[in-house]
Design a protein around this motif. Sequence first.
Motif, PDB file in Angstrom:
ATOM      1  N   LEU A   1      -9.932  -2.794   8.137  1.00  0.00           N
ATOM      2  CA  LEU A   1     -10.360  -1.412   7.907  1.00  0.00           C
ATOM      3  C   LEU A   1      -9.259  -0.771   7.068  1.00  0.00           C
ATOM      4  CD1 LEU A   1     -12.399   0.864   8.638  1.00  0.00           C
ATOM      5  CD2 LEU A   1     -10.987   1.313  10.662  1.00  0.00           C
ATOM      6  N   ILE A   2      -9.595  -0.446   5.827  1.00  0.00           N
ATOM      7  CA  ILE A   2      -8.534  -0.214   4.829  1.00  0.00           C
ATOM      8  C   ILE A   2      -8.546   1.193   4.228  1.00  0.00           C
ATOM      9  CG2 ILE A   2      -7.587  -1.015   2.623  1.00  0.00           C
ATOM     10  CD1 ILE A   2      -7.471  -3.256   4.516  1.00  0.00           C
ATOM     11  N   ILE A   3      -7.373   1.806   4.217  1.00  0.00           N
ATOM     12  CA  ILE A   3      -7.106   2.920   3.298  1.00  0.00           C
ATOM     13  C   ILE A   3      -5.972   2.424   2.402  1.00  0.00           C
ATOM     14  CG2 ILE A   3      -6.360   5.313   3.045  1.00  0.00           C
ATOM     15  CD1 ILE A   3      -7.320   5.829   5.902  1.00  0.00           C
ATOM     16  N   PRO A   4      -6.238   2.204   1.123  1.00  0.00           N
ATOM     17  CA  PRO A   4      -5.251   1.520   0.279  1.00  0.00           C
ATOM     18  C   PRO A   4      -3.860   2.163   0.284  1.00  0.00           C
ATOM     19  CG  PRO A   4      -7.361   1.437  -0.788  1.00  0.00           C
ATOM     20  CD  PRO A   4      -7.532   2.320   0.417  1.00  0.00           C
ATOM     21  N   GLU A   5      -3.759   3.493   0.395  1.00  0.00           N
ATOM     22  CA  GLU A   5      -2.438   4.126   0.465  1.00  0.00           C
ATOM     23  C   GLU A   5      -1.732   3.846   1.776  1.00  0.00           C
ATOM     24  OE1 GLU A   5      -5.243   5.668  -0.135  1.00  0.00           O
ATOM     25  OE2 GLU A   5      -5.083   7.214  -1.675  1.00  0.00           O
ATOM     26  N   VAL A   6      -2.488   3.469   2.795  1.00  0.00           N
ATOM     27  CA  VAL A   6      -1.922   3.421   4.148  1.00  0.00           C
ATOM     28  C   VAL A   6      -1.658   1.991   4.622  1.00  0.00           C
ATOM     29  CG1 VAL A   6      -2.314   4.067   6.570  1.00  0.00           C
ATOM     30  CG2 VAL A   6      -3.010   5.637   4.734  1.00  0.00           C
ATOM     31  N   ASN A   7      -2.657   1.144   4.557  1.00  0.00           N
ATOM     32  CA  ASN A   7      -2.507  -0.216   5.099  1.00  0.00           C
ATOM     33  C   ASN A   7      -3.061  -1.290   4.154  1.00  0.00           C
ATOM     34  OD1 ASN A   7      -5.164   0.516   5.490  1.00  0.00           O
ATOM     35  ND2 ASN A   7      -5.386  -0.617   7.426  1.00  0.00           N
ATOM     36  N   PRO A   8      -2.567  -1.323   2.902  1.00  0.00           N
ATOM     37  CA  PRO A   8      -3.084  -2.304   1.926  1.00  0.00           C
ATOM     38  C   PRO A   8      -2.867  -3.741   2.410  1.00  0.00           C
ATOM     39  CG  PRO A   8      -1.018  -1.330   1.139  1.00  0.00           C
ATOM     40  CD  PRO A   8      -1.450  -0.526   2.335  1.00  0.00           C
ATOM     41  N   GLN A   9      -1.793  -3.953   3.160  1.00  0.00           N
ATOM     42  CA  GLN A   9      -1.460  -5.300   3.637  1.00  0.00           C
ATOM     43  C   GLN A   9      -2.572  -5.885   4.509  1.00  0.00           C
ATOM     44  OE1 GLN A   9      -0.199  -2.481   4.878  1.00  0.00           O
ATOM     45  NE2 GLN A   9      -0.606  -2.670   7.071  1.00  0.00           N
ATOM     46  N   ALA A  10      -3.399  -5.015   5.110  1.00  0.00           N
ATOM     47  CA  ALA A  10      -4.430  -5.496   6.033  1.00  0.00           C
ATOM     48  C   ALA A  10      -5.549  -6.264   5.337  1.00  0.00           C
ATOM     49  CB  ALA A  10      -5.004  -4.319   6.831  1.00  0.00           C
ATOM     50  N   ILE A  11      -5.608  -6.232   3.995  1.00  0.00           N
ATOM     51  CA  ILE A  11      -6.681  -7.019   3.353  1.00  0.00           C
ATOM     52  C   ILE A  11      -6.438  -8.522   3.482  1.00  0.00           C
ATOM     53  CG2 ILE A  11      -7.205  -5.213   1.632  1.00  0.00           C
ATOM     54  CD1 ILE A  11      -6.249  -7.288  -0.521  1.00  0.00           C
ATOM     55  N   ALA A  12      -5.183  -8.904   3.721  1.00  0.00           N
ATOM     56  CA  ALA A  12      -4.861 -10.341   3.830  1.00  0.00           C
ATOM     57  C   ALA A  12      -5.694 -10.974   4.934  1.00  0.00           C
ATOM     58  CB  ALA A  12      -3.373 -10.508   4.115  1.00  0.00           C
ATOM     59  N   GLY A  13      -6.244 -12.124   4.651  1.00  0.00           N
ATOM     60  CA  GLY A  13      -6.975 -12.871   5.681  1.00  0.00           C
ATOM     61  C   GLY A  13      -8.348 -12.318   5.993  1.00  0.00           C
ATOM     62  N   HIS A  14      -8.876 -11.469   5.112  1.00  0.00           N
ATOM     63  CA  HIS A  14     -10.252 -10.988   5.368  1.00  0.00           C
ATOM     64  C   HIS A  14     -11.215 -12.168   5.315  1.00  0.00           C
ATOM     65  CE1 HIS A  14     -12.052 -11.363   1.374  1.00  0.00           C
ATOM     66  NE2 HIS A  14     -10.860 -11.056   0.880  1.00  0.00           N
ATOM     67  N   GLN A  15     -12.349 -12.007   5.979  1.00  0.00           N
ATOM     68  CA  GLN A  15     -13.309 -13.109   6.042  1.00  0.00           C
ATOM     69  C   GLN A  15     -14.574 -12.796   5.260  1.00  0.00           C
ATOM     70  OE1 GLN A  15     -13.674 -14.533  10.144  1.00  0.00           O
ATOM     71  NE2 GLN A  15     -11.498 -14.081  10.481  1.00  0.00           N
ATOM     72  N   GLY A  16     -14.419 -11.917   4.258  1.00  0.00           N
ATOM     73  CA  GLY A  16     -15.564 -11.636   3.390  1.00  0.00           C
ATOM     74  C   GLY A  16     -16.043 -10.201   3.476  1.00  0.00           C
TER      75      GLY A  16
END
Lengths: 338, 338
Positions: free
Chosen positions: B106-121
């Motif tokens: 669940l992403i807000i690019p200014e806040v937690n861009p690192q969370a895109i790693a390992g997404h499953q699609g």
Amino acid sequence: MFETLAVVGATGAVGRIVLDQLADRDFPYKRIKLLASQRSVGREVQVKDQTVKIELLAPGAFQDVDLVIASTPDEVSADFAPYAVKEGAVVVDESGFWRMDPTVPLIIPEVNPQAIAGHQGILASPNCSTTQMVVALAPLHQACRVKRVVVSTYQATSGAGLAGNVELESSVRAHLDGGANQPETFQYPIGFNLIPQIGGEKHQGYTSEEMKMVYETRKILGDEDIQVCPTAVRVPVMTGHSESILVETEEPISVEKAIELFNAAPGITVVDDLDRKQYPMPKDCVGKDDVFVGRIRADISGNGHGIAFWCVSDNLRKGAATNAVQIAELLQSSVASA
Amino acid sequence: MFETLAVVGATGAVGRIVLDQLADRDFPYKRIKLLASQRSVGREVQVKDQTVKIELLAPGAFQDVDLVIASTPDEVSADFAPYAVKEGAVVVDESGFWRMDPTVPLIIPEVNPQAIAGHQGILASPNCSTTQMVVALAPLHQACRVKRVVVSTYQATSGAGLAGNVELESSVRAHLDGGANQPETFQYPIGFNLIPQIGGEKHQGYTSEEMKMVYETRKILGDEDIQVCPTAVRVPVMTGHSESILVETEEPISVEKAIELFNAAPGITVVDDLDRKQYPMPKDCVGKDDVFVGRIRADISGNGHGIAFWCVSDNLRKGAATNAVQIAELLQSSVASA
């Protein structure tokens, strides 16, 4: 009985409702005078079955007056109330000028009727956004002691008088027609907009309207330890102020207990059934005298000592005219029983 | 580069802005497909200098698609996202359906861009009222750790899509003309009114909209200890959600520090000068991508660990389309750098 009653500011948004309320509630008097500034002198106003001519608000006008109900700007009240008292009248004042004066009782009849004792001629009715909040807080305070309140308001344009509603309507029409209108009553266009400023800056970034909610709450509830964090916002609604309130109490408080307390309190109507889409809304509260509460729920960010709720009331009625007339009734009954 | 891009729900209030944003921000792609339900199939939509025909959203539609940006109701997303992923596409989803799925960032690019790693699609964009709040909370959280948030929202009708604005306009016109209109999108007439319910009851008297602000905030900030007490209210404003926010932090926080943090944070514009009547308002934030904060002041009900502020953002932009396109850009740059 107060034989002669004077209503000051009878042609304003609140003054008109004062006259209605005096009639609807059968407030007893023998003679009524309507007083206003030079601009309105000579205008005729229908009061029950009488036609009354507006007379000039000036020294001497209160020589024959026993009781005054006044809805005027602060500076008008600052000027006339002292001479009205000197001329022998008791003044119930809706302006902000006298409220925090230590010699002036600040009254919500359901909450602190005892405070009328020892008045020195002026009695104040609280700010509209304070009144409805304190009516709701009072039963919680009595049972569980209120320590802290976080409140965000959604205040109607009629809080700025008849001109506020005229400006909302013209602002909305201009927006729908693709035009623009020049705001005069409000800082900015209010149609389809919000203005997070009511009053000027007063204290550490808080507006005068917000600080009224801090100081007046403490005075009415008689507890200087109550902490209030207010945010006052003007919304494009004509009548009916709404408030999102979080209250923290010294004693733990359950939702069931809060509902029980609200239900037992005078002047409060509980409208609370989210599943059935029942909650207070401005459109349903216009023209009613009660304070309506709903969305009553536990503060899920707290420790069992907090309740969140939503509160709506007609700002011209309980927030102003009704409360003032109720103060007059309180004075009336204290005179009657004296 | 993602060669083929699909936009799902391109004719909706948010989808239209997604197309604008893709153009304005020069998002790179070779081919674009627009997908929608049967009702819209065959309609033509202008995308930059191309006229694109809407195709049917159905299994098989994503065989040639690399990246999807989708603005649809929850149930539509629940249905199509799995087969889109199976067909090889990455889905940036603006619906509420996938946000709390533990396999979905669940992403807000200014806040937690690192969370895109390992997404499953599937990658989710947060709820509009959450996004603007969390953009503002993030710098405070990083510096002083946010412990608790009390938030009251003032949410625009476009949060309910194009139909929401149509209904606000017809409700306002009906009210001005002395008539009535039957609400369909909202529970009650919204013109000159407030509705303190967005979504159905979800948890202990809180609505689904309110609980999104609790759960999504924790997930984005990666801190399950953050406590949030939300009240979500629909107001008669077309575009631009506003929020009155009180935040309590573990470390003490001054107003000066908060302003410094807001000023240094990406995606935030500070508009804060009460004496000069400067603060964010919906009318000034429409069509802009930033989150605007103002009325920044110490929590006078607290102990030096709290800040109150007012936050406005265009709910269709940063609250929806802009954030989704920013997530796509983040994916784009991670593909480019891989």
